[in-house]
Design an enzyme around this catalytic site. Structure first.
Site, mmCIF file in Angstrom:
data_model
loop_
_atom_site.group_PDB
_atom_site.id
_atom_site.type_symbol
_atom_site.label_atom_id
_atom_site.label_comp_id
_atom_site.label_asym_id
_atom_site.label_seq_id
_atom_site.Cartn_x
_atom_site.Cartn_y
_atom_site.Cartn_z
ATOM 1 N N HIS A 58 35.288 -22.604 79.653
ATOM 2 C CA HIS A 58 34.828 -21.330 79.100
ATOM 3 C C HIS A 58 33.507 -20.969 79.763
ATOM 4 O O HIS A 58 32.557 -21.737 79.735
ATOM 5 C CB HIS A 58 34.650 -21.417 77.583
ATOM 6 N N CYS A 59 33.469 -19.796 80.370
ATOM 7 C CA CYS A 59 32.269 -19.362 81.091
ATOM 8 C C CYS A 59 31.496 -18.359 80.240
ATOM 9 O O CYS A 59 32.007 -17.270 79.946
ATOM 10 C CB CYS A 59 32.651 -18.735 82.430
ATOM 11 N N PRO A 60 30.263 -18.691 79.823
ATOM 12 C CA PRO A 60 29.490 -17.734 79.010
ATOM 13 C C PRO A 60 29.042 -16.510 79.798
ATOM 14 O O PRO A 60 28.762 -15.465 79.207
ATOM 15 C CB PRO A 60 28.289 -18.568 78.552
ATOM 16 N N ASN A 64 34.366 -15.282 78.755
ATOM 17 C CA ASN A 64 35.820 -15.475 78.748
ATOM 18 C C ASN A 64 36.132 -16.853 79.311
ATOM 19 O O ASN A 64 35.265 -17.513 79.887
ATOM 20 C CB ASN A 64 36.499 -14.393 79.587
#
Length: 321
Positions: A58-60, A64
Site C-alpha cells: 500500500h503506497c501512501p 492506493n
C-alpha cells in the site's frame, strides 16, 4: 458453505471466483474481514479495507495499493519521477550559476557557457536575491533526494518484477526458507510463478496495451509446480506461527495509543515505525504473541472463551506477564 456450492466468492472482483473442484477451497486462504476466500496472490489491505489482487504494497503517496491492475503504472511512476527531478535539478543548477556568474568567482575554467547575453542585459525578470537563492538551493536538495530515494525504489521494483514476484511474495519466500531450515525438512520451496526467463516475467507486468497479462485470478505456473504452491506455503507458515505462538495475559490496561507516555521512557522511544494498529487491552485480556521486539510484540487478541482470535498488531509487552 462455499465448498458445498462449488464456487468461491472473490472479494476483489464483482463476480465469482469459479473453481472446477470444490477441493480447491482447502488450498485457499480465508479472509476474516471480507468473509470470503482469497484468490491466489491476493492479500487484504487494512488501509483500503479490501483484498487486492497480486498485492505488492500500500503506497501512501498515491493513496492506493500497488497490485495487479496498476503495478506497471506504479513502476513507470517510479521511473519518471526521478527523471523529472533530474531535469529540475539541472534547471536549478543553471539558474543559480547564471545568476551568480557576475557576483561570485567560481574558478570553473572548464565550464563553457555563453554569458554574452546576460552581460548585455544584466537585468533579470525576477530579482534573484538571497531568499531566491536559498529557495533554489532547498529545491535542489529536495530534487536530488527524491531522485536517490525513488530511484532506489524503482530498482527494487524491477528486481521483483524480473522474477515475477511482489514485495510480499519475496518476503513469503524468505520465510519459507527459514521455516524449512528451522525444522530441517527435506522439502524445497520453488516459487511457482517465475517463468524462468526475465523477459517472460517482464511481459507478465508490462504490455503494449497497458493491460497486464491474465485476469488477476489464475496465473501460469512453472513446470513441476502446483498451481497453489504459494498459498499452500502461506497456510504452512500460518500453522507454524500458531504452533510457535506464546500466550500472555495482560496485567494492566493499555489504551492502544501509538506512543504510550505512561508506559516508560524506553517504551515510548522504541515505538515501532509502522502504521499497524495497536491493540487496546484491559487487565486480564489474553494475547497470543507470534513475534516480538524488546518492548513490543506482534500478536492476536483472544476475543472469547472458544479460542477465536482476531488479527491485531503491536502489543505493549511490559503490560503482559
Amino acid at each position: 458453505m462455499c465448498c458445498q456450492q462449488n464456487y468461491v466468492f472473490c472479494v476483489i472482483c464483482p463476480f465469482f471466483y469459479l473453481k472446477e473442484k470444490s477441493q480447491d477451497c482447502m488450498y485457499l486462504q480465508y479472509c476474516k474481514v471480507c468473509q470470503s476466500y482469497k484468490a491466489p496472490r491476493s492479500h487484504h489491505c487494512r488501509k483500503c479495507n479490501r483484498c487486492v489482487m497480486k498485492m505488492d504494497h500500500h503506497c501512501p503517496w498515491i493513496n492506493n495499493c500497488c497490485g495487479y491492475q496498476n503495478h506497471a503504472s506504479f513502476t513507470l511512476f517510479l521511473l519518471l519521477a526521478p527523471l523529472g527531478c533530474i531535469h529540475a535539478s539541472f534547471i536549478f543548477v543553471m539558474t543559480m550559476y547564471t545568476q551568480l556568474y557576475n557576483r561570485i568567482s567560481f574558478g570553473w575554467s572548464s565550464v563553457k557557457i555563453d554569458m554574452s547575453a546576460a552581460k548585455r542585459d544584466p537585468r533579470t525578470i525576477i530579482p534573484f536575491g538571497l531568499s531566491a537563492f536559498a529557495a533554489s538551493l532547498f529545491a535542489l536538495g529536495l530534487a536530488l533526494g527524491t531522485t536517490i530515494a525513488v530511484g532506489m525504489l524503482f530498482i527494487i521494483q524491477m528486481k521483483v518484477i524480473l522474477t515475477n514476484k511482489t514485495s510480499i511474495e519475496s518476503w513469503i519466500e524468505e520465510k519459507a526458507k527459514d521455516r524449512i531450515q528451522y525444522y530441517q525438512t527435506d522439502e524445497t520451496f520453488i516459487f511457482p510463478y517465475d517463468m524462468g526467463s526475465k523477459w517472460k516475467n517482464f511481459k507478465q507486468v508490462f504490455t503494449w496495451s497497458g493491460i497486464p497479462e491474465g485476469d488477476g485470478l489464475d496465473w501460469p505456473v512453472r513446470e513441476g509446480c502446483h498451481r497453489y504452491s504459494l498459498t499452500i506455503e502461506q497456510l504452512k507458515q500460518k500453522a507454524d506461527k500458531r504452533v510457535r505462538s506464546v500466550r500472555y495475559r495482560a496485567i494492566e490496561d493499555y489504551s492502544g495509543v501509538c506512543c504510550p507516555v505512561t508506559k516508560g521512557v524506553k517504551t515510548f522511544f522504541t515505538t515501532p515505525c509502522t502504521e499497524e494498529p495497536r491493540i487496546a487491552l484491559s487487565k486480564g485480556d489474553l494475547i497470543l504473541a507470534t513475534r516480538g521486539l524488546k518492548h513490543w510484540m506482534y500478536g492476536e487478541k483472544i476475543l472469547n472463551s472458544a479460542g477465536d482470535v482476531w488479527m491485531k498488531d503491536f502489543v505493549h509487552t511490559e503490560s503482559l506477564d
